[in-house]
Design an enzyme around this catalytic site. Structure first.
Site, PDB file in Angstrom:
ATOM      1  N   ASP A 193       0.872  -1.170   0.000  1.00 19.61           N
ATOM      2  CA  ASP A 193       0.000   0.000   0.000  1.00 19.61           C
ATOM      3  C   ASP A 193       0.911   1.221   0.000  1.00 19.61           C
ATOM      4  O   ASP A 193       1.582   1.503   0.999  1.00 19.61           O
ATOM      5  CB  ASP A 193      -0.892  -0.008   1.240  1.00 19.61           C
ATOM      6  CG  ASP A 193      -1.890   1.140   1.258  1.00 19.61           C
ATOM      7  OD1 ASP A 193      -1.679   2.130   0.531  1.00 19.61           O
ATOM      8  OD2 ASP A 193      -2.868   1.061   2.019  1.00 19.61           O
ATOM      9  N   TYR A 250      -5.822  16.595  -9.890  1.00 20.50           N
ATOM     10  CA  TYR A 250      -5.083  15.766 -10.841  1.00 20.50           C
ATOM     11  C   TYR A 250      -3.942  16.575 -11.469  1.00 20.50           C
ATOM     12  O   TYR A 250      -2.799  16.107 -11.559  1.00 20.50           O
ATOM     13  CB  TYR A 250      -6.036  15.254 -11.916  1.00 20.50           C
ATOM     14  CG  TYR A 250      -5.410  14.322 -12.934  1.00 20.50           C
ATOM     15  CD1 TYR A 250      -5.417  12.953 -12.736  1.00 20.50           C
ATOM     16  CD2 TYR A 250      -4.825  14.823 -14.094  1.00 20.50           C
ATOM     17  CE1 TYR A 250      -4.863  12.092 -13.669  1.00 20.50           C
ATOM     18  CE2 TYR A 250      -4.255  13.974 -15.031  1.00 20.50           C
ATOM     19  CZ  TYR A 250      -4.280  12.613 -14.818  1.00 20.50           C
ATOM     20  OH  TYR A 250      -3.718  11.765 -15.745  1.00 20.50           O
ATOM     21  N   LYS A 266       0.298  15.988 -11.261  1.00 17.01           N
ATOM     22  CA  LYS A 266       1.163  15.776 -12.425  1.00 17.01           C
ATOM     23  C   LYS A 266       2.230  16.872 -12.527  1.00 17.01           C
ATOM     24  O   LYS A 266       3.397  16.584 -12.822  1.00 17.01           O
ATOM     25  CB  LYS A 266       0.319  15.718 -13.691  1.00 17.01           C
ATOM     26  CG  LYS A 266      -0.659  14.549 -13.738  1.00 17.01           C
ATOM     27  CD  LYS A 266       0.024  13.215 -13.484  1.00 17.01           C
ATOM     28  CE  LYS A 266      -0.936  12.051 -13.589  1.00 17.01           C
ATOM     29  NZ  LYS A 266      -0.286  10.748 -13.264  1.00 17.01           N
ATOM     30  N   THR A 307      -6.433   1.249 -21.290  1.00 16.89           N
ATOM     31  CA  THR A 307      -6.502   0.517 -20.032  1.00 16.89           C
ATOM     32  C   THR A 307      -7.895  -0.060 -19.828  1.00 16.89           C
ATOM     33  O   THR A 307      -8.848   0.290 -20.537  1.00 16.89           O
ATOM     34  CB  THR A 307      -6.173   1.432 -18.845  1.00 16.89           C
ATOM     35  OG1 THR A 307      -7.181   2.466 -18.785  1.00 16.89           O
ATOM     36  CG2 THR A 307      -4.793   2.059 -18.991  1.00 16.89           C
TER      37      THR A 307
END
Length: 291
Positions: free
Chosen positions: A71, A168, A172, A203
């Site tokens: 994890d 997000y 990045k 994906t």
């Protein structure tokens, strides 16, 4: 393309998706790949995939796959992973920081304040985990300096355009700057570090969306990259001349462009197309160093 000197890699977050694709491509190249993630039992995730299945596929493809439950929110788990690699292999040649938290509503329409606060999980597994895994792994990478180790931090176009919202994008952009600054510290240590931007990927998560409305994505589908393309690019760079890694260290690189530079094609033989013109290109940073 056999891996030189039986190179050892860690690929984080590789039960499925991009991480799995990277691990499989490294298996094709003969790497020993430590595959990390939390999915152990088949069917435990709605998208399928487990670290054991990925590790077995790596071995079937010609490498050696080793599944490790990790994890990446847990610093102790990351430290234990690195210690296991040290104990079993004695060194580390390639670290791919791919693990990323994907909240259920990250691609939902709406403003950031209208979505759940689950988006902050991307800071823990995405930004913070990239730093902590590299922090734990660097002493082992330094022990392998004679073999020109490489760190690859998976980032993306969200660093320079609006993509999935501010959390997000911040992750990045942070990964790219972190890569630059890590390279400054590692400049004289024989370890290279790059940030790599994949394109739109085939994906399991993406294809579930595409399959639900194929007409909407008909134009995008031919341009999508297979997850193994990123792994092929990484293997080509890592197994190439040491100078090719060193001259790129600290930079954010578009995977499709690097593939063309290195003569790498996608699994179906296609030459990948860069999304730079549509989404933007990697940032540049000052050469100033203040310590």
């Amino acid at each position: 393309m056999p891996a030189p000197q039986n190179r050892v890699a860690i690929v984080t977050g590789a039960s499925r998706g991009l991480g799995k694709g990277i691990a499989l491509a490294l298996g094709d190249a003969g790497y020993t790949v430590y595959v990390t993630g939390r999915s152990v039992a088949p069917g435990s995730h709605d998208l399928g995939g487990t670290i054991g299945e990925t590790a077995a596929a790596v071995t079937e493809r010609g490498g050696t796959g080793i599944a490790v439950v990790c994890d990446h929110r847990d610093d102790a788990a990351g430290a234990a992973l690195v210690e296991q690699v040290r104990r079993e292999r004695g060194g580390l040649d390639l670290l791919v920081n791919n693990a990323f938290a994907v909240p259920d509503d990250i691609t939902a329409s709406g403003h950031f304040w209208e979505k759940s606060l689950d988006a902050v999980a991307t800071f823990d597994v995405g930004l913070r985990s990239t730093y902590t895994m590299t922090w734990h792994a660097t002493p082992l990478l330094l022990d392998s300096a004679a073999r020109a180790p490489l760190v690859v931090n998976i980032s993306g176009f969200g660093a320079v355009c609006y993509l999935h919202g501010p959390a997000y994008g911040a992750v990045k952009a942070g990964v790219d700057k972190m890569t630059h600054d890590m390279a400054v510290d590692l400049a004289d240590c024989g370890v290279s570090v790059i940030s790599l931007w994949p394109g739109l990927l085939r994906t399991e998560r993406t294809m579930r969306v595409v399959d639900a409305d194929p007409d909407l994505y008909a134009d995008s589908l031919p341009m999508m990259e297979h997850p193994e393309l990123t792994g092929r690019v990484i293997a080509a760079l890592d197994s190439g001349p040491d100078g090719a890694k060193q001259e790129r260290s600290g930079r954010a690189l578009i995977g499709a462009e690097l593939a063309v530079e290195l003569g790498v094609t996608d699994v179906d033989g296609r030459v990948p197309l860069s999304r730079r013109e549509l989404l933007g290109g990697p940032p540049t940073y000052s050469d100033a160093v203040v310590r």
